[in-house]
Design a protein around this motif. Sequence first.
Motif, PDB file in Angstrom:
ATOM      1  N   LEU A 262      10.022   5.966  22.303  1.00 43.78           N
ATOM      2  CA  LEU A 262      11.015   5.695  23.344  1.00 43.78           C
ATOM      3  C   LEU A 262      11.759   4.393  23.074  1.00 43.78           C
ATOM      4  N   TYR A 263      11.045   3.390  22.568  1.00 43.88           N
ATOM      5  CA  TYR A 263      11.699   2.126  22.208  1.00 43.88           C
ATOM      6  C   TYR A 263      12.777   2.367  21.155  1.00 43.88           C
ATOM      7  N   TYR A 264      12.417   3.116  20.100  1.00 44.06           N
ATOM      8  CA  TYR A 264      13.380   3.374  19.029  1.00 44.06           C
ATOM      9  C   TYR A 264      14.567   4.198  19.529  1.00 44.06           C
ATOM     10  N   LEU A 265      14.308   5.256  20.301  1.00 50.40           N
ATOM     11  CA  LEU A 265      15.394   6.098  20.794  1.00 50.40           C
ATOM     12  C   LEU A 265      16.335   5.312  21.704  1.00 50.40           C
ATOM     13  N   LYS A 266      15.774   4.495  22.574  1.00 53.86           N
ATOM     14  CA  LYS A 266      16.593   3.669  23.457  1.00 53.86           C
ATOM     15  C   LYS A 266      17.521   2.772  22.646  1.00 53.86           C
ATOM     16  N   LYS A 267      16.981   2.149  21.611  1.00 53.60           N
ATOM     17  CA  LYS A 267      17.760   1.223  20.776  1.00 53.60           C
ATOM     18  C   LYS A 267      18.820   1.973  19.970  1.00 53.60           C
ATOM     19  N   LEU A 268      18.428   3.101  19.351  1.00 53.06           N
ATOM     20  CA  LEU A 268      19.347   3.847  18.495  1.00 53.06           C
ATOM     21  C   LEU A 268      20.488   4.468  19.294  1.00 53.06           C
ATOM     22  N   ILE A 269      20.194   4.976  20.485  1.00 49.50           N
ATOM     23  CA  ILE A 269      21.250   5.549  21.330  1.00 49.50           C
ATOM     24  C   ILE A 269      22.203   4.447  21.792  1.00 49.50           C
ATOM     25  N   LYS A 270      21.651   3.309  22.204  1.00 46.67           N
ATOM     26  CA  LYS A 270      22.481   2.187  22.655  1.00 46.67           C
ATOM     27  C   LYS A 270      23.415   1.717  21.549  1.00 46.67           C
ATOM     28  N   GLU A 271      22.922   1.721  20.305  1.00 42.44           N
ATOM     29  CA  GLU A 271      23.729   1.257  19.169  1.00 42.44           C
ATOM     30  C   GLU A 271      24.625   2.344  18.604  1.00 42.44           C
ATOM     31  N   GLY A 272      24.546   3.558  19.154  1.00 42.68           N
ATOM     32  CA  GLY A 272      25.394   4.640  18.678  1.00 42.68           C
ATOM     33  C   GLY A 272      24.972   5.224  17.336  1.00 42.68           C
ATOM     34  N   ARG A 273      23.745   4.983  16.941  1.00 43.70           N
ATOM     35  CA  ARG A 273      23.277   5.489  15.640  1.00 43.70           C
ATOM     36  C   ARG A 273      22.752   6.913  15.743  1.00 43.70           C
ATOM     37  N   VAL A 274      22.446   7.367  16.947  1.00 46.25           N
ATOM     38  CA  VAL A 274      22.145   8.774  17.199  1.00 46.25           C
ATOM     39  C   VAL A 274      22.896   9.163  18.468  1.00 46.25           C
ATOM     40  N   PRO A 275      23.274  10.442  18.588  1.00 44.21           N
ATOM     41  CA  PRO A 275      24.036  10.849  19.777  1.00 44.21           C
ATOM     42  C   PRO A 275      23.184  10.817  21.039  1.00 44.21           C
ATOM     43  N   GLN A 276      23.852  10.628  22.164  1.00 39.71           N
ATOM     44  CA  GLN A 276      23.130  10.679  23.439  1.00 39.71           C
ATOM     45  C   GLN A 276      22.974  12.130  23.846  1.00 39.71           C
ATOM     46  N   VAL A 277      21.756  12.613  23.812  1.00 40.65           N
ATOM     47  CA  VAL A 277      21.420  13.968  24.239  1.00 40.65           C
ATOM     48  C   VAL A 277      20.276  13.851  25.239  1.00 40.65           C
ATOM     49  N   PRO A 278      20.011  14.902  26.000  1.00 38.26           N
ATOM     50  CA  PRO A 278      18.866  14.833  26.915  1.00 38.26           C
ATOM     51  C   PRO A 278      17.559  14.579  26.161  1.00 38.26           C
ATOM     52  N   VAL A 279      16.778  13.635  26.653  1.00 43.79           N
ATOM     53  CA  VAL A 279      15.466  13.324  26.093  1.00 43.79           C
ATOM     54  C   VAL A 279      14.434  13.578  27.185  1.00 43.79           C
ATOM     55  N   TYR A 280      13.567  14.550  26.962  1.00 46.58           N
ATOM     56  CA  TYR A 280      12.554  14.924  27.956  1.00 46.58           C
ATOM     57  C   TYR A 280      11.195  14.394  27.502  1.00 46.58           C
ATOM     58  N   VAL A 281      10.592  13.564  28.327  1.00 48.82           N
ATOM     59  CA  VAL A 281       9.226  13.110  28.065  1.00 48.82           C
ATOM     60  C   VAL A 281       8.309  14.029  28.859  1.00 48.82           C
ATOM     61  N   ASP A 282       7.746  15.016  28.154  1.00 43.18           N
ATOM     62  CA  ASP A 282       6.942  16.051  28.823  1.00 43.18           C
ATOM     63  C   ASP A 282       5.468  15.800  28.544  1.00 43.18           C
ATOM     64  N   SER A 283       4.978  14.729  29.119  1.00 42.31           N
ATOM     65  CA  SER A 283       3.579  14.330  28.944  1.00 42.31           C
ATOM     66  C   SER A 283       3.179  13.529  30.177  1.00 42.31           C
ATOM     67  N   PRO A 284       2.547  14.161  31.156  1.00 37.56           N
ATOM     68  CA  PRO A 284       2.154  13.410  32.351  1.00 37.56           C
ATOM     69  C   PRO A 284       1.341  12.159  32.021  1.00 37.56           C
ATOM     70  N   MET A 285       0.441  12.280  31.051  1.00 45.12           N
ATOM     71  CA  MET A 285      -0.334  11.103  30.686  1.00 45.12           C
ATOM     72  C   MET A 285       0.556  10.049  30.033  1.00 45.12           C
ATOM     73  N   GLY A 286       1.454  10.489  29.159  1.00 47.07           N
ATOM     74  CA  GLY A 286       2.370   9.551  28.522  1.00 47.07           C
ATOM     75  C   GLY A 286       3.219   8.801  29.531  1.00 47.07           C
TER      76      GLY A 286
END
Length: 466
Positions: A262-286
């Motif tokens: 999540l740290y990497y995705l947040k940073k990469l999306i903010k910097e425009g290095r990967v497109p902003q697409v829906p990101v689902y965290v499907d892990s109740p424990m996570g």
Amino acid sequence: MDVSLQFLGAAHCVTGSKYLLTLDDHAAKHQIMVDCGLFQGLKELRLRNREPLPLTPADVDIVVLTHAHIDHTGYLPKLVRDGFRGRIFCTEPTADLLSIMLLDSAKLQEEEAAFANKKGYSKHHPAEALYTKQDVERMLPLVESVAYDAPLILLDGALTLTFREAGHILGSASVELAVQGEHQRKQLVFSGDLGRYDNPVMHDPAPVAHADVLLVESTYGDRNVRVDDPEAEVARVVNAALDRGGVLLIAAFAVGRTQTLLYYLKKLIKEGRVPQVPVYVDSPMGIRVSDLYPRHPTAHRLGHGNVFDFPGVRFVTESRESKGLNQLTGRAIIISSSGMCTGGRIVHHLFHRLSRPADMLLLIGYQAEGTRGRRLQEGETEIKMFGEQVPVRCHVEHLTGLSAHADRSELLRWLGNFKEAPKHTFIVHGEPTAAEALAHTLRQDQHWPNVTVPDYLDKAVLFEGI
């Protein structure tokens, strides 16, 4: 005082960590267990969870935990069920994680037992969970948290416990146990699972300078998995997956890997290095684990606040919504657990997505022998799930650079902090090839004396008459 050690797990394998330390001054005998984990992976290993331990749980005085992963803590409720009533010590973040992880473990075991009874496939009639949620609830009041670098004197001065930062997951620690005999004081060090250096989320493993006896993990004792630019690797895989037009399914451990990702995705999306697409965290424990990070701001590098929140991320808690994700066909990212694809919500995602050529499965971190993740990593073209053979048509990627375990070079870096070689070193928590490779390096290249790779249930007399 005589001091001995028995290896009840994580010997020639990477799971089931349990070490029984016995202090015997002939007037009294004390038993200390360091870690109390479940065996996972290969069936022959998992069957050990049902075998009685070579001890009487009521005779164990203390359990010391290096961190909260189930292969280091998952046997605790069973130990309590069988009579243990002693004290359990760990760091404060580990104490918070225990209630999340062990209640989840009990829930899974109860569900598996119920399913086995319904389908009639268990050899045991009726199938029974190894322990229940009630066993976990009886165990949790025994837990006491201890700060890092704060020595705790136990057993009327015979033992001093100190936790050092291990950098593996939130709350992970290396354990120093100083044993005070009538004539001498000896230092035992248990590395626990060591983390990576320069990790953006976790602190570096703290140096340890002295040990008379050392137990060191060897998960990656035979190879280096570090990549120069992990952000670029994550960006490459994400972009390649989304270019296929499908869903990127990421099998991530709920504790540690989910948060780093999540740290990497947040940073990469903010910097425009990967497109902003829906990101689902499907892990109740996570999700519950991620909520702990702001409660322990000094236990990681990210500080205060909602450190894993960003535009497009959605935390999936309801089972109905989780199942609904199986209908997604456009570009999206699903992060689910378990990291080795052995259980949890990732299983139903795999069942629906392995056969879809447009989708991609990303494995991050170590895949233990005998797990579904290991079989997928090694290229199996069909995987049996829910009684069906599911063809593997999706693309499968594996990034070891995001593993939470120190690789060979990092293990040697941590070991290089010792001012002199321990008098005896035991190589644990590694598959045979990895453990033997690290042992060979310490013997031949570092010239360390008495380097041993113990077998399951081996006993060692560490000191006599100290």
